[in-house]
Design an enzyme around this catalytic site. Sequence first.
Site, PDB file in Angstrom:
ATOM      1  N   PRO A 292     -12.675   4.569 -12.766  1.00  0.00           N
ATOM      2  CA  PRO A 292     -12.841   4.312 -11.332  1.00  0.00           C
ATOM      3  C   PRO A 292     -13.018   5.609 -10.553  1.00  0.00           C
ATOM      4  CG  PRO A 292     -10.933   3.151 -12.229  1.00  0.00           C
ATOM      5  CD  PRO A 292     -11.370   4.116 -13.272  1.00  0.00           C
ATOM      6  N   PRO A 293     -13.501   5.527  -9.332  1.00  0.00           N
ATOM      7  CA  PRO A 293     -13.639   6.745  -8.513  1.00  0.00           C
ATOM      8  C   PRO A 293     -12.282   7.360  -8.198  1.00  0.00           C
ATOM      9  CG  PRO A 293     -14.946   4.938  -7.614  1.00  0.00           C
ATOM     10  CD  PRO A 293     -14.078   4.343  -8.667  1.00  0.00           C
ATOM     11  N   GLY A 294     -12.228   8.685  -8.251  1.00  0.00           N
ATOM     12  CA  GLY A 294     -11.022   9.395  -7.864  1.00  0.00           C
ATOM     13  C   GLY A 294      -9.985   9.572  -8.940  1.00  0.00           C
ATOM     14  N   THR A 295     -10.295   9.227 -10.178  1.00  0.00           N
ATOM     15  CA  THR A 295      -9.301   9.340 -11.246  1.00  0.00           C
ATOM     16  C   THR A 295      -9.266  10.718 -11.884  1.00  0.00           C
ATOM     17  OG1 THR A 295     -10.947   8.387 -12.745  1.00  0.00           O
ATOM     18  CG2 THR A 295      -9.316   6.889 -11.802  1.00  0.00           C
ATOM     19  N   GLY A 296     -10.200  11.604 -11.568  1.00  0.00           N
ATOM     20  CA  GLY A 296     -10.150  12.967 -12.082  1.00  0.00           C
ATOM     21  C   GLY A 296     -11.176  13.272 -13.145  1.00  0.00           C
ATOM     22  N   THR A 298     -14.306  14.579 -12.749  1.00  0.00           N
ATOM     23  CA  THR A 298     -14.873  15.913 -12.497  1.00  0.00           C
ATOM     24  C   THR A 298     -13.849  17.006 -12.764  1.00  0.00           C
ATOM     25  OG1 THR A 298     -16.298  14.929 -10.795  1.00  0.00           O
ATOM     26  CG2 THR A 298     -16.054  17.321 -10.780  1.00  0.00           C
ATOM     27  N   HIS A 513       4.615 -15.614  11.970  1.00  0.00           N
ATOM     28  CA  HIS A 513       3.673 -15.570  10.841  1.00  0.00           C
ATOM     29  C   HIS A 513       4.183 -14.625   9.746  1.00  0.00           C
ATOM     30  CE1 HIS A 513      -0.553 -15.880   9.234  1.00  0.00           C
ATOM     31  NE2 HIS A 513      -0.160 -14.756   8.634  1.00  0.00           N
ATOM     32  N   GLU A 514       4.532 -13.417  10.113  1.00  0.00           N
ATOM     33  CA  GLU A 514       4.984 -12.442   9.118  1.00  0.00           C
ATOM     34  C   GLU A 514       6.358 -12.805   8.559  1.00  0.00           C
ATOM     35  OE1 GLU A 514       2.921 -10.393   7.998  1.00  0.00           O
ATOM     36  OE2 GLU A 514       1.408 -10.687   9.558  1.00  0.00           O
TER      37      GLU A 514
END
Length: 728
Positions: A292-296, A298, A513-514
């Site tokens: 996935p994007p951002g996992t390291g 590069t 609601h919450e």
Amino acid sequence: MSNEPKSKRGGSSENRGGGNVWLVLLAVTGAVVLSAFLFSDNRRRLAYPHLKELLAMSAERQEMLEAQRSASESGDAAANVDGESRPESSVISRSSSALISGDPANDIPVPKIVVPSSTKEDVWHEFSRLDNIFVADDRITGKVHFKSFVKNHPSEKEPAEEVTFLTIRGYPNDLIAAELEDLLVQSGVKWDNDRPSRFLENHWPELLMIGVLVALGIVMLKRMGGVGSPMSFSRSRGKLYSEDDLPTTFEDVAGIEEAVDEVREVVDFLKNSEKYQSLGGRIPKGVLLVGPPGTGKTLLAKAIAGEAGVPFFSLSGSDFVEMFVGVGAARVRDMFTQAVNRAPCIIFIDELDALGKSRSGSVVGGHDEREQTLNALLVEMDGFDSNSGVIVVAATNRPETLDPALLRPGRFDRHVLVDRPDVAGREEILAVHVKNVKLDETVELKGIASITSGFVGADLANLVNEAALLAARNGKPAVAMEEFNEAVERVTAGLEKKNRVMNEDEKIRVAYHESGHALVAAALPNTDPVHKVSIIPRGLAALGYMMQRPESERFLMTKSELESQMKVMLAGTLAEEMIFQDISTGAQNDLERCTETARSMVMDYGMSRLGRINLRRNTRSPFLAGSGGGEYQIMHSDEMAKMIDKEVSRIVDDMLVHTREILEQRRDVLEAVTQRLLEVEAIDSDELMRLIQENSRGPWLVPGTVTEKPKAKIVPREETESQQSNRS
């Protein structure tokens, strides 16, 4: 974390915009000045009758010169024969000798003609001697001596000047041409019908302007990031980093130990290639990092080059494909040529899917620049020597779109999964990012890692930075756990919208609601514990939120867990209906997620009365949520679609009935939690459990549920073998 390495090709471009503006202004100014000079005709206009008159005067002057020379020669001869018998002739001869001893031509009156100026009023030009005349079919040019003076002040003349004159002939006939030729012959002026080439003399301003503009264009291209040579389009745009520019090592890579172990062999080969070659082994030509994007990905590639201490070429898949046909393939070949010359080295191609997409969708017989570039990459990866010391490392988060020929053994031999980190991995990543951050004693990295399920390395780096900024904004000397909790909420739920003020009725509705979400989540044992409940608006559309914190990493979901999640989603709108006898649009996202969960149970997981069958194929990217247009491929008939819709409606209706029962039995707790929310706007898990215990009248857990999940009985292997032997 370590500082980002600096590229050798990098340069300061802060003042490029201003420099380009000055260059453009300079070029425009130069072009205007040169154009004004070129289009301004500095040649003097001389009418054809005036030219004939000057030629006639020159002819008379030439005749006078010849007559004087003849007289001088005759006088000298007579003086030599009898110098004493003729005293009167001697006087004439002496004067003639004196005349000859000087310059006879100076004593002959120079023919002149005065004409008015064609450009200035009251200014006259006094033309005199002609020289070097060239006669063409339509014009006559040459050099003329002239003086300019004001009409009322003829004595105040400018110094004599020699300029080029121009006479337009119009359409001369044979008689006029013959008359002009006779005058030219008699005048004694040098003239010719064939002038030598004077291209440089006449056109040097144009050539100078062209040269200046070309030079300025080249300089502007270089300053704007262009290149100097015309063939530079085929040059690779990869950035070269030397081993000194890559301080990143495997110590800077945390949370992905499995991926690091997979690439250690690549580093060992670059350091000790003889060990593998002596045994006949072959190192993988390519390593594909998938995740996935951002996992390291590069960062891992930089660590490989930093550990091996070799040059590192970094470029993106989009750097190859251009609008010009053939440029991408030429850049691929140039990239590998440079890499082989600097071997051992690493070529890192980020976002490989931009270059290596599958060719299955190409038009038969058509031509695609991307396909041609991919073919060049396939040839280069399978063509260069595997022992050359060049290793290709590529990264992508869409491996399903890559061409099969690119993934086969011999090109990218090794596929390394760089997945999302688990709790231990997130704790290691946080430890790396907080090295330069002042932390309070209350900070527990393990606790932060436990509430950041699904975060990747880039998310955790942003989380630490947000916490540090919050601490600095609040004027604290160190970052405490409070800032980290706030940073988690900012990252997951969005920024607080303090300027979004709700009216009292909406605020009460959101509180109910919450509270409904929180009560049902706390009443069901197979749901994640409630971490925080808030009615503070955050993000784009959230007027309130209920945050749950998973106790551990989950990779599977049971049917009961999915049903509990659906009940929690429906609790908000049911709480509104129970209190106000009306519902609002605030439950849109809850209903959307609940319906999709029920549809997945029917079509994907086989958790319905239709049977344990799969009715659609998931075509979404495993690493990019929501990528692509069609996420599912339908595999059922229209009749089955009707049955699916009925089953989805039945499941949702059953969840509504069960959820309504839970809320009705705990209405007192609902009122207490809502009242507290209206007072403080946010409550944590401890305060929520205190309110539940103080206002609960009976057992809190829903009847029919158990706190402990059933576990399978593991039979020892020896007991199983003894039972089989007894049966035999």
